[in-house]
Design an enzyme around this catalytic site. Structure first.
Site, short mmCIF file in Angstrom:
data_model
loop_
_atom_site.label_atom_id
_atom_site.label_comp_id
_atom_site.label_asym_id
_atom_site.label_seq_id
_atom_site.Cartn_x
_atom_site.Cartn_y
_atom_site.Cartn_z
CD1 TRP A 69 0.92 -0.27 3.02
CD2 TRP A 69 -0.60 1.27 3.53
NE1 TRP A 69 1.26 0.25 4.25
CE2 TRP A 69 0.33 1.20 4.59
CE3 TRP A 69 -1.66 2.17 3.63
CZ2 TRP A 69 0.24 2.00 5.73
CZ3 TRP A 69 -1.75 2.98 4.79
CH2 TRP A 69 -0.80 2.88 5.81
CG ASP A 70 4.85 0.81 1.50
OD1 ASP A 70 3.94 0.10 1.95
OD2 ASP A 70 6.01 0.80 1.94
CD GLU A 88 2.71 -4.21 9.18
OE1 GLU A 88 3.83 -4.58 9.60
OE2 GLU A 88 2.41 -4.15 7.97
CE LYS A 146 6.22 -2.00 11.76
NZ LYS A 146 6.01 -3.09 10.80
CD GLN A 147 2.44 1.07 10.12
OE1 GLN A 147 2.82 -0.05 10.44
NE2 GLN A 147 2.48 1.51 8.88
C1 BGC Z 1 4.92 -1.26 7.60
C2 BGC Z 1 3.92 -1.38 6.48
C3 BGC Z 1 4.61 -1.18 5.15
C4 BGC Z 1 5.78 -2.13 5.02
C5 BGC Z 1 6.58 -1.90 3.74
C6 BGC Z 1 6.06 -2.23 7.36
O1 BGC Z 1 7.04 -2.07 8.34
O2 BGC Z 1 4.34 -1.52 8.84
O3 BGC Z 1 2.91 -0.41 6.65
O4 BGC Z 1 3.71 -1.37 4.12
O5 BGC Z 1 6.65 -1.95 6.10
O6 BGC Z 1 7.12 -0.62 3.71
#
Ligand code: BGC
Length: 764
Positions: free
Chosen positions: A360-361, A487, A596-597
């Site tokens: 999804w990035d 996550e 985490k984010q």
């Molecule tokens: C993040 C995800 C991201 C992935 C790839 C993970 O650490 O939590 O949101 O899509 O990294 O960048």
């Protein structure tokens, strides 16, 4: 020349006398060359000394093999195979001998050593002054380019100058087909095992060009690399094949103060894009050699001039930040696939982290930059998603859905590649993200034909998936057992971000249906059997979407159970235990309020109209306390929402962390590749954050603010075929129509017609 480049922050240069292995491997990433099709890490041509670690790699965007993904327990529908991006060949090797001595950074004395990236002209370079053990002093420069104009082409212009001697000069230039991917069994962010993915097909030399053709072990693909060494003075060139490698032995003489140059041309071709890649490589090589190297450089510069013109972003302020920001934008260009076979990998084409997978990035972090500055590339990114729509339909069936399409969480060619489904396949929001970016493309361009041709089918099929996933409970539409962006919290009911994105997706499915119907362009409905009744169901679910809200705290809980959990003990978590994912069992993490984010905070940016400003303010304050930013996709979003809330100092601090992440290796893993999403997020933190830009159906919005650390900033965007420049100064913002028709723009909520130039006082 350099002064101008430095002034414009388009030259990044380091003096790197350090031969520390960690620095070397980091610089392989920082100075890599890529053009969206190929990527070559910046390894020393001559290699390192015995025992030094290196990720020596060349990659083709979208080129993969299948690899086994063992599942300890064979539950129904779990993936047992993934795609992995391959290191395809090594065309970098050049060693140089002066009489009986061979150049090596690890012998003799390195007197000067620097590397640079010239972002104005699109190449990297290395310059070394070296004194051999016997006292021969030489200057070596190498200039490397992956062409944006001839995508298969990579060149190394390698020059040596004898500073105090004359001698025989020999170059050994290698072209190696039997290469492997890098692995690190202790880091979940790179491949854990090394497989033999490549199968030699042929190696031969024809008319001085060496061709190496290699197959993949499982995916049935083929790659061909062709290399030609051109010595820019008289000399003897002999090429020989040795197994699945070739070597060119080039012998000449060098006089004191003379500079001798070897130009190494490499072209890449693959069977995804070409039926006969050996023949295609031969054709590309003939074309590449048909023009001078200077002409290739000139074409590259013209491409870069146009790129910087389209995506101009200038900051007057802190130099480190300015250069980091330009670097980030440049890397977006290097990373983006420009055809329907490829997309943007999480690490671009700079390394093997995340195995070249697309997440999804792309849609939520990188694509916005292209939507605003280069809509054609944005359209091609949507076309790629369209090309894997059947894969997404098949994926939905694997997960038990009777209708709709569920995009794989991570993929190259359309099949799911996530091994751990709680933080992989369960991230259903990817459907909403892909719909969101398709809609954003439409909002920026009003290109309804493309929506009719491809975009609407994506939006309808993802809307169907929500209908098949959710259910009504007490009259409201709930979406259970999914994972949101954060996550550290997995498989939950009613993740706020997911529900908000499903709502937006459903809203636009209805909207596109009506727009296409009015325009007489609704053939897609018949193609996929979409009925008026189904569209009415979309509308009902949208209107009744359940968005969790906590009365007591006045915030949107991240999901139904988030607030029931105990707080993570931040005070007693040692600094070296971050990122938490490398130190705690996932289940342990899931039981706490720790993110985490950005998750709900991300929705307060993307779906800001779903809540009032007070709720957003309280949510921001709440989640800020429990977010570790262990993912690089986080601080840029916090910066944007802090800007929205007028929290200028916070916005700037979060922005700085995000801007410098790779150039200053803040997450200590840039060696595995750049953090491309963060780079796009960093652009957004300026344009959406400080600039307050929003694209809505009701129009284009700005709410500029100026960080007190800066004197001014300006950027250009494309909007409905017009180009607009925005310049933000301490007292006012100046909007200029660079070309195209007049547009209505909204500044601080007030509508203006932009015909030529418009000046709006700060916060007016
Ligand atoms: C993040 C995800 C991201 C992935 C790839 C993970 O650490 O939590 O949101 O899509 O990294 O960048």
């Amino acid at each position: 020349m350099n002064n101008d480049l430095i002034k414009n922050n388009l030259l990044y240069e380091i003096n790197d006398l350090s031969l520390d292995n960690d620095d070397l491997i980091l610089n392989e990433t920082i100075f890599h060359n890529a053009n969206g099709y190929i990527g070559v890490r910046s390894n020393f041509e001559e290699g390192y000394k015995e025992g030094f670690d290196s990720i020596r790699g060349s990659y083709i965007n979208g080129f993969y093999d299948f690899a086994e993904m063992k599942q300890a327990e064979k539950l129904c529908g779990l993936c047992e195979e993934k795609q992995t991006m391959l290191n395809v060949a090594d065309p970098q090797g050049i060693t140089v001998m002066f009489g009986n001595e061979t150049f090596s950074m690890f012998e003799g004395e390195v007197v000067e050593s620097s590397r640079f990236l010239n972002m104005a002209e699109g190449y990297t370079g290395r310059r070394v002054v070296w004194c051999s053990p016997e006292g021969k002093k030489v200057e070596i420069t190498s200039k490397r380019m992956t062409s944006f104009v001839s995508l298969p082409l990579f060149t190394i212009e390698y020059s040596v100058k004898a500073l105090n001697f004359s001698s025989d000069l020999i170059f050994e230039s290698s072209h190696i087909g039997d290469v492997k991917n890098y692995c690190n069994p202790n880091d979940p962010r790179v491949a854990g095992e090394s497989f033999d993915h490549l199968v030699p097909v042929s190696a031969d030399i024809d008319d001085g060009v060496s061709y190496i053709v290699t197959g993949t072990s499982k995916s049935g693909l083929t790659v061909c690399t062709a290399v030609k060494n051109v010595l820019m003075k008289d000399g003897a060139v002999e090429c020989a094949v040795n197994g699945h490698k070739t070597a060119a032995h080039i012998r000449t003489h060098i006089d004191e103060n003379e500079t001798v140059t070897l130009v190494k041309y490499t072209v890449f071709s693959d069977s995804i894009r070409h039926e006969d890649c050996r023949a295609d490589a031969a054709r590309e090589m003939t074309e590449a050699l048909g023009v001078s190297l200077e002409a290739h450089y000139a074409a590259q510069k013209a491409y870069m001039d146009n790129f910087w013109e389209q995506s101009m972003l200038e900051i007057e302020g802190d130099d480190d930040l300015c250069i980091a920001t330009k670097y980030n934008i440049y890397q977006l260009l290097q990373s983006v696939g420009k055809d329907e076979y490829s997309n943007i990998a999480a690490k671009g084409l700079s390394g093997e982290g995340y195995e070249g997978h697309y997440f999804w990035d792309t849609e939520m972090y990188m694509q916005p930059f292209f939507t605003l500055t280069n809509p054609e590339i944005s359209r091609s990114l949507v076309s790629y998603r369209y090309s894997i729509l059947d894969g997404a339909r098949a994926n939905a069936r694997i997960l038990g859905h009777k209708k709709g399409a569920l995009y794989p969480w991570r993929t190259i060619m359309g099949k799911e590649c996530s091994g751990y489904f709680p933080s992989g396949s369960a991230q259903y929001h990817i459907d909403g993200d892909i719909a969101y970016s398709t809609i954003a493309y439409y909002l920026a361009t009003k290109d309804l034909d493309f929506i009719a041709e491809k975009g609407a089918e994506i939006v309808f099929e993802t809307a169907r998936l929500w209908m098949d996933t959710g259910n009504y409970y007490h009259g409201q539409f709930h979406i259970n057992d999914v994972t949101g962006p954060d996550e550290y919290t997995c498989i939950v009911n009613n993740n706020y971000f997911t529900n908000a994105s499903a709502q937006y997706n459903l809203h636009w499915a209805v909207r596109f249906y009506n727009l296409l119907k009015e325009a007489g362009k609704l053939s897609v409905a018949e193609k996929i059997g979409l009925t008026e009744e189904e569209v009415a169901e979309f509308e009902k679910a949208e209107k009744n979407m359940y968005l969790p809200y906590d009365e007591e705290l006045g915030i949107n809980p991240q999901d139904d159970s988030f607030l029931h959990k105990e707080m993570w003990d931040f005070e007693n978590t040692p600094k070296d235990h971050y990122p938490l994912l490398l130190h705690y069992h996932p289940l342990y993490i899931y039981r706490y309020q720790v993110c985490k984010q950005a998750d709900t905070v991300l929705s307060h940016f993307i779906y800001e109209d779903a809540q009032d400003i007070e709720t957003i303010r309280k949510s921001f304050a709440y989640y800020e306390k429990v977010t570790t930013h262990d993912s690089s996709l986080s601080t840029c979003i916090y910066s944007i929402v802090a800007s929205k809330l007028g929290l200028a100092d916070k916005a700037y601090a979060y922005f700085g962390d995000s801007a410098k992440l790779d150039l200053f290796n803040l997450h200590h893993n840039t060696k595995d590749g750049i953090h491309t999403a963060n780079m796009g997020g960093n652009y957004m933190a300026i344009v959406y954050g400080f600039g307050g830009l929003r694209l809505k159906e009701s129009g284009l919005y700005f709410a500029p603010s100026l960080p007190k650390q800066w004197k001014s900033y300006k950027f250009k965007i494309n909007y409905e075929q017009s180009q607009i420049q925005v310049e933000v100064k301490p007292e006012e913002s100046i909007f200029s129509l660079i070309h195209g028709d007049a547009k209505t723009i909204n500044v601080y909520g007030k509508a203006y017609t932009l015909k030529d130039t418009l000046t709006v006082p700060m916060n007016a």
